[in-house]
Design a protein around this motif. Sequence first.
Motif, short mmCIF file in Angstrom:
data_model
loop_
_atom_site.label_atom_id
_atom_site.label_comp_id
_atom_site.label_asym_id
_atom_site.label_seq_id
_atom_site.Cartn_x
_atom_site.Cartn_y
_atom_site.Cartn_z
N HIS A 70 24.17 48.67 -32.31
CA HIS A 70 23.06 49.64 -33.12
C HIS A 70 23.28 49.68 -34.42
N SER A 108 24.12 53.29 -41.25
CA SER A 108 25.22 53.51 -40.57
C SER A 108 26.38 52.84 -40.51
N ASP A 144 21.19 44.55 -33.90
CA ASP A 144 19.91 45.09 -34.24
C ASP A 144 19.36 44.89 -35.57
N VAL A 176 15.93 46.78 -30.88
CA VAL A 176 17.06 47.49 -30.30
C VAL A 176 17.51 46.85 -29.29
N THR A 190 7.32 56.01 -32.72
CA THR A 190 8.44 56.59 -32.05
C THR A 190 9.56 55.85 -32.02
N GLU A 191 10.88 56.50 -31.86
CA GLU A 191 12.14 56.02 -32.24
C GLU A 191 12.45 55.68 -30.71
N ILE A 192 12.97 54.34 -30.54
CA ILE A 192 13.63 53.98 -29.29
C ILE A 192 15.16 54.33 -29.40
N ARG A 193 15.39 55.27 -28.09
CA ARG A 193 16.62 55.73 -28.20
C ARG A 193 17.47 54.62 -27.51
N PRO A 194 18.64 53.93 -28.06
CA PRO A 194 19.52 53.29 -27.41
C PRO A 194 20.21 53.76 -25.93
N ALA A 195 20.24 53.17 -24.91
CA ALA A 195 20.65 53.35 -23.47
C ALA A 195 21.97 53.77 -23.74
N GLU A 243 27.70 52.81 -30.80
CA GLU A 243 26.70 51.88 -31.52
C GLU A 243 27.25 50.54 -31.30
N GLU A 266 32.49 54.03 -24.97
CA GLU A 266 31.40 54.22 -25.95
C GLU A 266 32.08 54.52 -27.11
#
Length: 267
Positions: free
Chosen positions: A154, A159, A172, A178, A2-7, A76, A57
């Motif tokens: 991130h 990327s 990261d 993360v 499962t991918e952890i989505r950055p907050a 990121e 952001e």
Amino acid sequence: MTEIRPAALDPDKIKANLKTRCIAKDVIIHSCTSSTNDIAWQYTQNTKNDGVVIFAEEQTAGRGRGANKWLSGKGESLLCSVVLLDCELAAELLMLTCAVAVAEAIGRCGPYKAKIRWPNDVILNEKKAAGILLESKTKKSRTGYVLGIGVNCHQTLKSLPAEIKDAATSIDIESASVCDRNLLAKRLLVSLDDWLIVASRDSEQVLERWRELSTLLGRRVTLQYRRRRFSGNCIGVDPQKGLVVQLDRGGTRFFNAAHTTIVRQDF
Ligand code: BTN
């Protein structure tokens, strides 16, 4: 897997229990702006805004030192600027102080050692993970500063923009996890607040910590000052005059951060 989505950045999380004394009375978060430094300069119009911190952001025109751009995809990085209207520190000492504060905050977020490459880079495993852009304007003999900080969080090997891939890294990548940007933001503000207070009382303490974290001290270095190149051994830093280098051609010379770029250093 499962991918952890950055907050996303969350002002409530950043401000909760934030016990800073000279900065971050107000913390503002933009989803997108040209450059957080531009927004911070708008706040300098009113002296009540001393210490305001602006996060974003995403930046459409993020800038680095000199003519460099600061590139980062949405969400990121940690991109922030601090308004300093009542700071009596000389620009050189302020840069050293900020570099120590940022390196310490990043150092608490992973298993790596965060180091400082004078004047404004924070390095993880010999690659740049953060940069600091100090801008100043003097009016009626008072200097106002905007301190811009960008931390790669991130970014992945995929990327990172091609033009910086070889020289840049992220928290990261170096920690293989993360990072929590809200926690990093909090640590960054507390660290900066603490070190600004230390610097105003006892600059030697900042220099001592800088020496421990520096990648340059005791190393051979080639640098460009305005249009001229110099090589020698870095033997120290001065809180007013900048880097101190024992030149190969003889003699010792100071190099200020504003006009000097490191061309090469031996690790
Ligand atoms: C450098 O390494 O050259 C300095 C980079 C500074 C980047 C930060 S990101 C937040 C703030 N806003 C900007 O436009 N630049 C600084």
